[in-house]
Structures are given as C-alpha cells and as structure tokens.
Design a protein around this motif. Structure first.
Motif, PDB file in Angstrom:
ATOM      1  N   LEU A 188       0.712  -0.696  -0.174  1.00 35.49           N
ATOM      2  CA  LEU A 188      -0.083  -0.188  -0.205  1.00 35.49           C
ATOM      3  C   LEU A 188       0.835   1.651   0.154  1.00 35.49           C
ATOM      4  N   LYS A 189       1.950   1.204   0.086  1.00 39.54           N
ATOM      5  CA  LYS A 189       3.430   2.471   0.651  1.00 39.54           C
ATOM      6  C   LYS A 189       3.048   3.381  -0.953  1.00 39.54           C
ATOM      7  N   GLY A 190       2.760   2.480  -1.904  1.00 38.88           N
ATOM      8  CA  GLY A 190       3.211   2.943  -2.836  1.00 38.88           C
ATOM      9  C   GLY A 190       1.404   4.580  -3.279  1.00 38.88           C
ATOM     10  N   LEU A 191       0.410   3.839  -2.904  1.00 38.75           N
ATOM     11  CA  LEU A 191      -0.829   4.944  -2.687  1.00 38.75           C
ATOM     12  C   LEU A 191      -0.488   6.241  -1.557  1.00 38.75           C
ATOM     13  N   ASN A 192       0.592   5.980  -0.906  1.00 39.56           N
ATOM     14  CA  ASN A 192       0.689   7.762   0.132  1.00 39.56           C
ATOM     15  C   ASN A 192      -0.635   8.466   0.579  1.00 39.56           C
ATOM     16  N   LEU A 193      -1.206   6.139   1.230  1.00 40.57           N
ATOM     17  CA  LEU A 193      -2.765   7.176   1.793  1.00 40.57           C
ATOM     18  C   LEU A 193      -2.686   8.069   3.056  1.00 40.57           C
ATOM     19  N   LEU A 194      -3.107   9.093   2.993  1.00 42.10           N
ATOM     20  CA  LEU A 194      -2.697   9.826   4.267  1.00 42.10           C
ATOM     21  C   LEU A 194      -3.852   9.509   5.680  1.00 42.10           C
ATOM     22  N   THR A 195      -4.280   8.379   5.594  1.00 42.58           N
ATOM     23  CA  THR A 195      -4.874   8.703   6.565  1.00 42.58           C
ATOM     24  C   THR A 195      -3.922   6.569   7.061  1.00 42.58           C
ATOM     25  N   SER A 196      -3.217   6.679   6.329  1.00 42.12           N
ATOM     26  CA  SER A 196      -1.968   5.917   6.979  1.00 42.12           C
ATOM     27  C   SER A 196      -1.217   5.816   7.947  1.00 42.12           C
ATOM     28  N   LYS A 197      -0.979   7.191   7.805  1.00 43.07           N
ATOM     29  CA  LYS A 197       0.028   8.169   8.096  1.00 43.07           C
ATOM     30  C   LYS A 197       0.443   7.793  10.032  1.00 43.07           C
ATOM     31  N   PRO A 198       0.764   7.943  10.934  1.00 39.00           N
ATOM     32  CA  PRO A 198       0.846   7.492  12.487  1.00 39.00           C
ATOM     33  C   PRO A 198       0.829   9.200  12.662  1.00 39.00           C
ATOM     34  N   VAL A 199      -0.181   9.017  14.036  1.00 37.49           N
ATOM     35  CA  VAL A 199      -0.496  11.173  14.195  1.00 37.49           C
ATOM     36  C   VAL A 199       0.080  10.753  15.721  1.00 37.49           C
ATOM     37  N   ILE A 200       0.256  12.500  16.209  1.00 34.45           N
ATOM     38  CA  ILE A 200       0.388  12.714  17.979  1.00 34.45           C
ATOM     39  C   ILE A 200      -1.057  13.384  17.291  1.00 34.45           C
ATOM     40  N   TYR A 201      -1.450  13.614  18.924  1.00 38.80           N
ATOM     41  CA  TYR A 201      -2.592  15.223  18.813  1.00 38.80           C
ATOM     42  C   TYR A 201      -1.579  16.166  19.969  1.00 38.80           C
ATOM     43  N   VAL A 202      -1.833  17.267  19.553  1.00 38.38           N
ATOM     44  CA  VAL A 202      -1.136  18.385  19.486  1.00 38.38           C
ATOM     45  C   VAL A 202      -2.129  19.113  20.807  1.00 38.38           C
ATOM     46  N   ALA A 203      -2.270  18.699  22.045  1.00 40.00           N
ATOM     47  CA  ALA A 203      -3.311  19.807  23.049  1.00 40.00           C
ATOM     48  C   ALA A 203      -3.051  21.319  23.414  1.00 40.00           C
ATOM     49  N   ASN A 204      -3.787  21.974  22.282  1.00 43.11           N
ATOM     50  CA  ASN A 204      -2.606  23.603  22.659  1.00 43.11           C
ATOM     51  C   ASN A 204      -3.653  24.377  23.314  1.00 43.11           C
ATOM     52  N   VAL A 205      -3.205  24.608  24.636  1.00 41.82           N
ATOM     53  CA  VAL A 205      -3.736  25.227  25.900  1.00 41.82           C
ATOM     54  C   VAL A 205      -2.922  26.172  26.672  1.00 41.82           C
ATOM     55  N   ALA A 206      -4.170  27.063  26.713  1.00 47.24           N
ATOM     56  CA  ALA A 206      -3.901  28.262  27.754  1.00 47.24           C
ATOM     57  C   ALA A 206      -2.754  28.138  28.162  1.00 47.24           C
ATOM     58  N   GLU A 207      -2.472  29.732  28.963  1.00 44.80           N
ATOM     59  CA  GLU A 207      -1.402  29.778  29.770  1.00 44.80           C
ATOM     60  C   GLU A 207      -1.348  29.612  30.716  1.00 44.80           C
ATOM     61  N   ASP A 208      -2.638  29.700  30.981  1.00 44.19           N
ATOM     62  CA  ASP A 208      -3.126  29.138  32.891  1.00 44.19           C
ATOM     63  C   ASP A 208      -2.643  27.668  33.018  1.00 44.19           C
ATOM     64  N   GLN A 209      -2.742  26.663  32.184  1.00 48.62           N
ATOM     65  CA  GLN A 209      -2.938  25.729  32.110  1.00 48.62           C
ATOM     66  C   GLN A 209      -2.017  24.714  31.788  1.00 48.62           C
ATOM     67  N   ILE A 210      -0.391  25.629  32.136  1.00 46.79           N
ATOM     68  CA  ILE A 210       0.625  24.750  31.827  1.00 46.79           C
ATOM     69  C   ILE A 210       0.979  24.144  33.293  1.00 46.79           C
ATOM     70  N   GLY A 211       0.949  22.758  33.382  1.00 46.80           N
ATOM     71  CA  GLY A 211       1.207  22.091  34.770  1.00 46.80           C
ATOM     72  C   GLY A 211      -0.267  21.655  34.931  1.00 46.80           C
ATOM     73  N   VAL A 212      -1.353  22.035  34.656  1.00 49.65           N
ATOM     74  CA  VAL A 212      -2.537  20.635  34.550  1.00 49.65           C
ATOM     75  C   VAL A 212      -2.827  20.747  33.926  1.00 49.65           C
ATOM     76  N   ALA A 213      -2.630  20.682  32.960  1.00 46.69           N
ATOM     77  CA  ALA A 213      -2.978  20.566  31.333  1.00 46.69           C
ATOM     78  C   ALA A 213      -3.945  19.162  31.690  1.00 46.69           C
ATOM     79  N   ASP A 214      -3.390  18.120  32.041  1.00 46.36           N
ATOM     80  CA  ASP A 214      -4.468  16.605  32.854  1.00 46.36           C
ATOM     81  C   ASP A 214      -5.933  16.720  33.713  1.00 46.36           C
ATOM     82  N   GLU A 215      -5.715  18.380  33.579  1.00 51.35           N
ATOM     83  CA  GLU A 215      -7.612  18.424  34.596  1.00 51.35           C
ATOM     84  C   GLU A 215      -8.061  19.152  33.734  1.00 51.35           C
TER      85      GLU A 215
END
Length: 363
Positions: A188-215
C-alpha cells in the motif's frame, strides 16, 4: 523525519510552528493565512552531544534534525476543494507523520471556524476529510487494478487488499486502524494514503493550564479519543512556547523550572515524533565534530553506516561500538577500551540508541 502540522484554522498551528523554528511564519487571526507550507528544520534535543563534545574536545556539535511542515488549516469539504483543500491535502502526502493540533483553550478574541471550541468535533472534521481524500484515491486505483487484473491474475491478491481498504474507508475509518501485515503495508505504500500516516495529537492549551493540562476537560476528551487508537497526546501552550523560543539555553532552563517543567512542550513533541516513527539515534564523536544520526530502530550496523555515506555501507568491514553510558561512566574511550567495553561488531549487529560508533570500511 518529516512531521506535518495540521488542524482547523485558528487552532495555533502557525504560532506553534514559529516557536519550533523561529522562522517567522505569518500567524494571523483569519483562516488560510498559510497557503504554501512553511518548512522548518529543528534540532532534536540531545544532551549527550554536549557531554561528548567536552570529552572529545569537538570543534562543533551537529544534532539530529526534524523537518516540520506547517500546513494550512483544513475545513469541512477540503477533500472536495473547499478552502483550497486539495492543495493542502497534497502537502500532507509529503510527510512521514502528522502532528494534529487541537484547540483546547477558550478565547473570545480568537475566532473558531465553527463558532465554539469542541476538540473532538474538530478532530473528526479533519479526519473525515482525510478519509474522503483517501477514498477517492483508492476508488480510482480499484478501477485501474480491476481492469488490469482481467489479464493478469497475479494482481488479484492486491486487488483484494485495496478493496478491503476501500470498505474500511467507506465506514469512515482510518487505514492506520487496520490490522495489516508488513507485506500488505509495503504493497500500500505506493498509494501514500493520508490516513495510513501515524498521528500525534497536540493539545494547545491556555497559559494558565501549563502544568495542570491533565485536568483540562478538553485535554481529557482528546486523550480519551487518542487512547482508542493507541495515539499519543502532547499538551503544549503555543504562546508560552513562542516565549521560550526567544530565550537563551540557561534562561530557558530557569523559565521551565519556574513553571515546574523539565522539558518544553516542543521538546516533548519532537521526542514523541521519534517514538511514533520508531526512530533512535547513534552518535559519532571526534575532534572535528560530535554528531547524532537518526536511524530506524532495528537497523543493522551497515545500514546505520549508510546514513553517513553510501560508501560506508557498500564497503562496510566492522563497527567499533561503545555505549554512551559506559563511555561517560568511565570517563573516556581509552578507559572504556581498558575495561573491554569497546567492541568490534560485524554486519549482523543491531544498533542501539546511544551507541557511540566508528565505522571501518573499504571501497
């Protein structure tokens, strides 16, 4: 390693990119301010290089690097060309993995393309567009393969495979969720499918959430979603990362310490990218340079040598190897040799992260 930064408009992609690269990519409060992808080359954090540089009195340090592609914001309908979507989707095909930036902060001064912050809806909007784009690619390929398979029976197993992929995409699922064999992935590599690519989700939080983002309830929702697919979530604050990017190394350490953090969000993102793609670094050191080299985990010594120069792989003889930890613990190469911890390895040696290597070859 190439990571593509994607997401809806106004989630903080370009702000994050600026912080990563200090490249000055335009960041504005309106959709589609990024049209052509900005590309930045980023050093992979590796404190081992400083230690080796001191030990070997190296003239310079050369870290491993990651290329970040800042790809313009996608919107609903991108697979059909909405918001110049087809152009943006083609840019994603160039990367090895996707860093999907998700807005997890509320700010009435920054408009949301859908009017309100809802990270799961945002993720599903982007991923549906990737699925629809892949479905179009696969459908075209099925027609072509069916035609060719009438006269070439050897194509039938491949046809069965892409029909299986087509059915998964029609269910709205990503190809990376399929249980594919190594051989099927190669096919399948030759098709270069977008949904075959691995993903990291980057959760962009507010400044006051640094250190407590898990909450943060938005971050919790993203983590629950990511867990279902075995993906990693890296919380960051784009605004703070932009401030950190302007600091000198010592100031950066102090700033992070004041926030109660050991690493910046961007450092964690780069390291997550390494893990995601199964990458490790081996090291070379000498008077001219101490350097990190990126390879796939599982590479054998000749393949690793080839990342330096193809002649090294072609004429590979042996590799002189010592682990970084042994080298540092004993205080130098001569001391490590004296303890018998410097080894001569052959063609079947599987490289390990942190191996300090000198390759011997003859061409």
């Amino acid at each position: 390693m190439k990571l593509g930064i994607v997401g809806l408009p106004n989630v903080g992609k370009s702000t994050l990119f600026n912080a990563i690269t200090s490249a000055g990519a335009e960041a504005s409060n309106y959709p589609f301010c990024t049209i052509e992808p900005n590309i930045g080359v980023v050093a992979v954090p590796d404190e081992r290089l400083e230690v080796l540089s001191t030990m070997f009195k190296s003239e310079k340090i050369t870290p491993a690097v990651v290329e970040f592609f800042d790809i313009a914001g996608l919107v609903k309908g991108a697979s059909k060309g909405e918001g110049l979507g087809n152009t943006f989707l083609s840019h994603i095909r160039e990367v090895h993995a996707i860093a999907h930036v998700v807005r997890c902060f509320d700010d009435e001064n920054i408009v949301h393309v859908d009017g309100e912050v809802n990270p799961i809806r945002d993720i599903e909007t982007i991923e549906l567009e990737l699925v629809l784009a892949d479905l179009e690619t696969v459908e075209r390929h099925v027609v072509k393969t069916e035609r060719n398979a009438r006269n070439d029976k050897s194509l039938r197993p491949y046809l069965e495979l892409i029909l299986k992929v087509k059915s998964v995409l029609e269910e709205g699922k990503m190809v990376r969720t399929m249980d594919l064999s190594e051989e099927e992935e190669k096919e399948l590599k030759g098709l270069n499918l977008l949904t075959s690519k691995p993903v990291i989700y980057v959760a962009n939080v507010a400044e006051d959430q640094i250190g407590v983002a898990d909450e943060n309830p938005h971050v919790i929702a993203v983590k629950d979603y990511a867990d279902k697919y075995g993906c990693e979530v890296v919380p960051v604050c784009g605004k703070i990362e932009a401030e950190i990017a302007e600091l000198e190394p010592e100031e950066k350490k102090e700033f992070l310490a004041d926030l109660g953090l050991q690493d910046s969000g961007l450092d964690r993102l780069v390291k997550a990218g390494y893990r995601l793609l199964g990458l490790i670094s081996f090291l070379t050191a000498g008077e001219k340079e101490s350097r990190a080299w990126t390879i796939k985990d599982g590479f054998k010594a000749p393949q690793a040598a080839g990342t330096i120069h193809t002649d090294f792989e072609r004429g590979f003889i042996k590799a002189q190897v010592v682990s970084y930890s042994d080298l540092v613990e004993l205080g130098g190469l001569a001391e490590a040799k004296g303890k018998g911890l410097v080894r001569m390895e052959g063609k079947e040696y599987v490289m390990k992260d942190g191996d300090v290597v000198e390759f011997r070859f003859n061409v």
